[in-house]
Design a protein around this motif. Structure first.
Motif, PDB file in Angstrom:
ATOM      1  N   PRO A  49       0.836  -1.198   0.000  1.00 23.03           N
ATOM      2  CA  PRO A  49       0.000   0.000   0.000  1.00 23.03           C
ATOM      3  C   PRO A  49       0.875   1.255   0.000  1.00 23.03           C
ATOM      4  O   PRO A  49       1.909   1.300   0.643  1.00 23.03           O
ATOM      5  CB  PRO A  49      -0.781  -0.115   1.320  1.00 23.03           C
ATOM      6  CG  PRO A  49      -0.793  -1.578   1.635  1.00 23.03           C
ATOM      7  CD  PRO A  49       0.511  -2.105   1.114  1.00 23.03           C
ATOM      8  N   PRO A  73     -11.290  -2.615  -5.490  1.00 20.38           N
ATOM      9  CA  PRO A  73     -11.533  -2.823  -4.061  1.00 20.38           C
ATOM     10  C   PRO A  73     -12.401  -1.686  -3.508  1.00 20.38           C
ATOM     11  O   PRO A  73     -12.355  -0.555  -4.020  1.00 20.38           O
ATOM     12  CB  PRO A  73     -10.130  -2.774  -3.448  1.00 20.38           C
ATOM     13  CG  PRO A  73      -9.206  -3.094  -4.567  1.00 20.38           C
ATOM     14  CD  PRO A  73      -9.856  -2.555  -5.805  1.00 20.38           C
ATOM     15  N   GLU A  74     -13.171  -1.973  -2.466  1.00 17.13           N
ATOM     16  CA  GLU A  74     -14.041  -0.959  -1.884  1.00 17.13           C
ATOM     17  C   GLU A  74     -13.224   0.222  -1.383  1.00 17.13           C
ATOM     18  O   GLU A  74     -12.220   0.036  -0.690  1.00 17.13           O
ATOM     19  CB  GLU A  74     -14.832  -1.574  -0.725  1.00 17.13           C
ATOM     20  CG  GLU A  74     -16.140  -0.863  -0.493  1.00 17.13           C
ATOM     21  CD  GLU A  74     -16.989  -1.606   0.539  1.00 17.13           C
ATOM     22  OE1 GLU A  74     -17.020  -2.857   0.487  1.00 17.13           O
ATOM     23  OE2 GLU A  74     -17.580  -0.925   1.378  1.00 17.13           O
ATOM     24  N   GLY A  75     -13.635   1.429  -1.776  1.00 14.09           N
ATOM     25  CA  GLY A  75     -12.953   2.630  -1.311  1.00 14.09           C
ATOM     26  C   GLY A  75     -11.745   3.010  -2.139  1.00 14.09           C
ATOM     27  O   GLY A  75     -11.101   4.013  -1.862  1.00 14.09           O
ATOM     28  N   ALA A  76     -11.448   2.227  -3.165  1.00 16.45           N
ATOM     29  CA  ALA A  76     -10.274   2.520  -3.988  1.00 16.45           C
ATOM     30  C   ALA A  76     -10.625   3.533  -5.072  1.00 16.45           C
ATOM     31  O   ALA A  76     -11.762   3.587  -5.553  1.00 16.45           O
ATOM     32  CB  ALA A  76      -9.753   1.240  -4.635  1.00 16.45           C
ATOM     33  N   GLU A 113      -3.390   2.932  -2.625  1.00 24.11           N
ATOM     34  CA  GLU A 113      -3.454   3.028  -1.159  1.00 24.11           C
ATOM     35  C   GLU A 113      -4.231   1.866  -0.537  1.00 24.11           C
ATOM     36  O   GLU A 113      -3.909   1.421   0.558  1.00 24.11           O
ATOM     37  CB  GLU A 113      -4.141   4.345  -0.751  1.00 24.11           C
ATOM     38  CG  GLU A 113      -3.509   5.606  -1.319  1.00 24.11           C
ATOM     39  CD  GLU A 113      -2.190   5.951  -0.655  1.00 24.11           C
ATOM     40  OE1 GLU A 113      -1.761   5.237   0.270  1.00 24.11           O
ATOM     41  OE2 GLU A 113      -1.572   6.956  -1.095  1.00 24.11           O
ATOM     42  N   VAL A 114      -5.274   1.425  -1.215  1.00 29.86           N
ATOM     43  CA  VAL A 114      -6.186   0.443  -0.624  1.00 29.86           C
ATOM     44  C   VAL A 114      -5.776  -0.976  -1.041  1.00 29.86           C
ATOM     45  O   VAL A 114      -5.513  -1.236  -2.216  1.00 29.86           O
ATOM     46  CB  VAL A 114      -7.640   0.733  -1.093  1.00 29.86           C
ATOM     47  CG1 VAL A 114      -8.605  -0.287  -0.518  1.00 29.86           C
ATOM     48  CG2 VAL A 114      -8.047   2.152  -0.700  1.00 29.86           C
ATOM     49  N   ARG A 115      -5.712  -1.858  -0.068  1.00 28.85           N
ATOM     50  CA  ARG A 115      -5.333  -3.252  -0.349  1.00 28.85           C
ATOM     51  C   ARG A 115      -6.393  -3.931  -1.210  1.00 28.85           C
ATOM     52  O   ARG A 115      -7.582  -3.645  -1.073  1.00 28.85           O
ATOM     53  CB  ARG A 115      -5.183  -4.021   0.965  1.00 28.85           C
ATOM     54  CG  ARG A 115      -3.970  -3.594   1.773  1.00 28.85           C
ATOM     55  CD  ARG A 115      -4.042  -4.147   3.193  1.00 28.85           C
ATOM     56  NE  ARG A 115      -2.976  -3.605   4.025  1.00 28.85           N
ATOM     57  CZ  ARG A 115      -2.988  -2.365   4.556  1.00 28.85           C
ATOM     58  NH1 ARG A 115      -4.011  -1.563   4.340  1.00 28.85           N
ATOM     59  NH2 ARG A 115      -1.973  -1.954   5.287  1.00 28.85           N
ATOM     60  N   TYR A 118      -6.614  -5.073  -8.401  1.00 27.15           N
ATOM     61  CA  TYR A 118      -7.048  -4.040  -9.341  1.00 27.15           C
ATOM     62  C   TYR A 118      -6.851  -4.547 -10.766  1.00 27.15           C
ATOM     63  O   TYR A 118      -5.795  -4.336 -11.364  1.00 27.15           O
ATOM     64  CB  TYR A 118      -6.205  -2.784  -9.169  1.00 27.15           C
ATOM     65  CG  TYR A 118      -6.332  -2.079  -7.834  1.00 27.15           C
ATOM     66  CD1 TYR A 118      -5.784  -2.618  -6.679  1.00 27.15           C
ATOM     67  CD2 TYR A 118      -6.957  -0.840  -7.761  1.00 27.15           C
ATOM     68  CE1 TYR A 118      -5.876  -1.946  -5.466  1.00 27.15           C
ATOM     69  CE2 TYR A 118      -7.056  -0.158  -6.552  1.00 27.15           C
ATOM     70  CZ  TYR A 118      -6.515  -0.717  -5.413  1.00 27.15           C
ATOM     71  OH  TYR A 118      -6.611  -0.059  -4.222  1.00 27.15           O
TER      72      TYR A 118
END
Ligand SMILES: [Cu+2]
Length: 145
Positions: A49, A73-76, A113-115, A118
């Motif tokens: 990340p 991913p959620e929030g990405a 940033e988000v695990r 992608y």
């Protein structure tokens, strides 16, 4: 000549040779994912990340880097060469005027940033199988999930 004198004699020459070599290499390898004729290399890239990934078009063809929006991913954040806000906007812009195309030698960067995984693709070569994945994980060295 003793060993120290020998090192002094060859030291500077060796150092210059190495520096030139390293400098030459970094100029050509200063990216994480290359774009071949119809392929991303490597197809899967694993990073921690906060890593900024650089794609470079290493081929003669024009390509795009476009995220599959529905599978992020959620929030990405969505990402696409050309800076589009959505996958549809990127597809439309490319269809209308080839906006977002990376030509030979052009690069694109995105910071992850988000695990998670992608998946992304190249708009003109999607049907030819030009797809890739960035995996953001705390343990990028391991391929086991
Ligand atoms: Cu392509």
């Amino acid at each position: 000549m003793d060993r120290r004198a020998f090192l002094r004699a060859v030291g500077p020459t060796t150092a210059v040779g190495l520096a030139g070599c390293i400098g030459g290499r970094s100029a050509n390898t200063d990216y994480d994912v290359g774009m071949g004729a119809k392929v991303f290399r490597p197809q899967e890239l694993r990073v921690e990340p906060g890593t900024t990934v650089t794609w470079l078009n290493t081929s003669k063809q024009g390509h795009t880097v476009t995220a599959y929006e529905d599978t992020l991913p959620e929030g990405a954040d969505f990402f696409a060469s050309g800076g589009f806000e959505s996958e549809q906007a990127a597809r439309d812009a490319w269809g209308n005027s080839s906006d977002g195309t990376l030509f030979e030698g052009q690069s694109f960067e995105h910071t992850f940033e988000v695990r998670g995984e992608y998946p992304y693709f190249c708009i003109p070569h999607e049907r030819g199988g030009m797809v890739g994945t960035v995996v953001v994980t705390d343990d990028p060295e391991t391929t086991e999930e």
